[in-house]
Design a protein around this motif. Structure first.
Motif, PDB file in Angstrom:
ATOM      1  N   ALA A 162     -30.422 -35.566  -1.288  1.00  0.00           N
ATOM      2  CA  ALA A 162     -29.164 -35.140  -1.674  1.00  0.00           C
ATOM      3  C   ALA A 162     -29.245 -34.904  -2.973  1.00  0.00           C
ATOM      4  N   ALA A 163     -29.356 -36.189  -3.829  1.00  0.00           N
ATOM      5  CA  ALA A 163     -29.329 -35.933  -5.183  1.00  0.00           C
ATOM      6  C   ALA A 163     -30.363 -34.985  -5.775  1.00  0.00           C
ATOM      7  N   ALA A 164     -31.355 -35.026  -5.211  1.00  0.00           N
ATOM      8  CA  ALA A 164     -32.623 -33.936  -5.690  1.00  0.00           C
ATOM      9  C   ALA A 164     -32.317 -32.538  -5.544  1.00  0.00           C
ATOM     10  N   VAL A 165     -31.544 -32.267  -4.280  1.00  0.00           N
ATOM     11  CA  VAL A 165     -31.128 -30.864  -3.934  1.00  0.00           C
ATOM     12  C   VAL A 165     -29.945 -30.666  -5.092  1.00  0.00           C
ATOM     13  N   LEU A 166     -29.086 -31.368  -5.329  1.00  0.00           N
ATOM     14  CA  LEU A 166     -28.051 -31.116  -6.261  1.00  0.00           C
ATOM     15  C   LEU A 166     -28.632 -30.935  -7.312  1.00  0.00           C
ATOM     16  N   LEU A 167     -29.406 -31.678  -7.953  1.00  0.00           N
ATOM     17  CA  LEU A 167     -29.874 -31.482  -9.152  1.00  0.00           C
ATOM     18  C   LEU A 167     -30.592 -30.027  -9.384  1.00  0.00           C
ATOM     19  N   ALA A 168     -31.519 -29.981  -8.226  1.00  0.00           N
ATOM     20  CA  ALA A 168     -32.129 -28.671  -8.265  1.00  0.00           C
ATOM     21  C   ALA A 168     -30.898 -27.489  -8.562  1.00  0.00           C
ATOM     22  N   LEU A 169     -29.897 -27.553  -7.523  1.00  0.00           N
ATOM     23  CA  LEU A 169     -28.994 -26.628  -8.047  1.00  0.00           C
ATOM     24  C   LEU A 169     -28.238 -26.481  -9.335  1.00  0.00           C
ATOM     25  N   VAL A 170     -28.035 -27.469  -9.747  1.00  0.00           N
ATOM     26  CA  VAL A 170     -27.556 -27.584 -10.945  1.00  0.00           C
ATOM     27  C   VAL A 170     -28.448 -27.014 -12.158  1.00  0.00           C
ATOM     28  N   GLY A 171     -29.730 -27.482 -11.958  1.00  0.00           N
ATOM     29  CA  GLY A 171     -30.802 -27.042 -12.841  1.00  0.00           C
ATOM     30  C   GLY A 171     -30.996 -25.302 -12.803  1.00  0.00           C
ATOM     31  N   TRP A 172     -30.828 -24.956 -11.381  1.00  0.00           N
ATOM     32  CA  TRP A 172     -30.951 -23.340 -11.542  1.00  0.00           C
ATOM     33  C   TRP A 172     -29.629 -22.709 -12.219  1.00  0.00           C
ATOM     34  N   PHE A 173     -28.607 -23.317 -11.924  1.00  0.00           N
ATOM     35  CA  PHE A 173     -27.347 -23.017 -12.860  1.00  0.00           C
ATOM     36  C   PHE A 173     -27.485 -22.881 -14.143  1.00  0.00           C
ATOM     37  N   ALA A 174     -27.888 -24.207 -14.820  1.00  0.00           N
ATOM     38  CA  ALA A 174     -28.240 -24.205 -16.098  1.00  0.00           C
ATOM     39  C   ALA A 174     -29.298 -23.169 -16.612  1.00  0.00           C
ATOM     40  N   VAL A 175     -30.286 -22.950 -15.989  1.00  0.00           N
ATOM     41  CA  VAL A 175     -31.381 -21.955 -16.502  1.00  0.00           C
ATOM     42  C   VAL A 175     -30.450 -20.647 -16.561  1.00  0.00           C
ATOM     43  N   GLU A 176     -29.832 -20.159 -15.432  1.00  0.00           N
ATOM     44  CA  GLU A 176     -29.112 -18.926 -15.624  1.00  0.00           C
ATOM     45  C   GLU A 176     -28.152 -18.886 -16.581  1.00  0.00           C
ATOM     46  N   PHE A 177     -27.410 -20.046 -17.165  1.00  0.00           N
ATOM     47  CA  PHE A 177     -26.223 -20.132 -18.084  1.00  0.00           C
ATOM     48  C   PHE A 177     -26.848 -19.898 -19.341  1.00  0.00           C
ATOM     49  N   PHE A 178     -28.047 -20.656 -19.660  1.00  0.00           N
ATOM     50  CA  PHE A 178     -28.416 -20.711 -21.131  1.00  0.00           C
ATOM     51  C   PHE A 178     -29.363 -19.521 -21.310  1.00  0.00           C
ATOM     52  N   THR A 179     -29.846 -18.648 -20.280  1.00  0.00           N
ATOM     53  CA  THR A 179     -30.751 -17.699 -20.599  1.00  0.00           C
ATOM     54  C   THR A 179     -30.040 -16.317 -20.216  1.00  0.00           C
ATOM     55  N   GLY A 180     -28.487 -16.420 -20.026  1.00  0.00           N
ATOM     56  CA  GLY A 180     -27.667 -15.369 -19.857  1.00  0.00           C
ATOM     57  C   GLY A 180     -28.190 -14.466 -18.433  1.00  0.00           C
ATOM     58  N   GLY A 181     -28.753 -15.131 -17.516  1.00  0.00           N
ATOM     59  CA  GLY A 181     -29.124 -14.769 -16.345  1.00  0.00           C
ATOM     60  C   GLY A 181     -27.921 -13.806 -15.625  1.00  0.00           C
TER      61      GLY A 181
END
Length: 207
Positions: A153-172
């Motif tokens: 569960a933690a791994a899935v949540l971290l993956a989703l948060v990581g995906w959001f972080a990439v989108e956020f910092f790259t202006g996706g």
């Protein structure tokens, strides 16, 4: 009889309702063609947003629900409960320091980062090192299985948060969508934990 009180089930169930219900109603109240795929949840509660009080109430309710669930989830390890409570507290802080039209508040951004991080990691630390003894083995999950499930569960949540972080910092183009996926998943995991804990009976006393 469950060790986790019924009010913890209410608070855990309230978290996704406040979050998803809040952004659904707040999006409908916007007059400028709000795009939930590209725009963040915080934009709905930002200074100057139309009917910003709707998402503000939703986020405040979410934070209070996480704090209450952390208090009631007595079957979880203290470290996991502390991180869940930290996620709730950070959510209340970002509500108190909303996003500004001219740019994100530093306090808001830091609080959002802490909330997303804490709510992603807490399941990995929530499983006690030693399972509580129980005479009713039919209602006990093997500790190894529970730990693997929590780590997954933690791994899935971290993956989703990581995906959001990439989108956020790259202006996706999917900033809003990825944030909603991560936030909704993080709001749902405490409910799953409470439901699982309430199915496990209290240990039988001697005699």
């Amino acid at each position: 009889m469950s060790a986790v009180p019924r009010w913890a089930l209410l608070s855990a169930g309230g978290a996704p309702l406040f979050l998803v219900g809040g952004w659904t109603v707040a999006q409908a109240a916007q007059s400028d063609g709000f795009d939930p795929v590209r725009q963040t949840i915080s934009a709905l509660a930002a200074t100057g947003a139309d009917h910003r009080w709707i998402m503000t109430v939703g986020l405040a309710g979410l934070g209070l629900c996480h704090l209450t669930t952390a208090l009631g989830l007595v079957s979880a390890a203290p470290a996991g409960r502390a991180l869940l409570a930290l996620g709730g507290l950070a959510t209340l802080v970002l509500v108190a320091f909303p996003q500004r039209p001219t740019g994100d508040s530093t306090t808001h951004a830091v609080a959002a980062g802490v909330a997303f991080g804490a709510l992603a990691v807490w399941p990995a630390l929530a499983v006690p090192r030693r399972a509580r003894p129980s005479l009713d083995r039919e209602h006990r999950h093997p500790p190894a299985f529970v730990r693997r499930l929590a780590l997954a569960a933690a791994a899935v949540l971290l993956a989703l948060v990581g995906w959001f972080a990439v989108e956020f910092f790259t202006g996706g183009a999917w900033i809003g969508l990825t944030e909603r996926l991560a936030a909704a998943a993080e709001a749902g995991v405490p409910l799953a934990a409470v439901l699982a804990s309430r199915r496990r009976p209290l240990p039988s006393g001697p005699g």
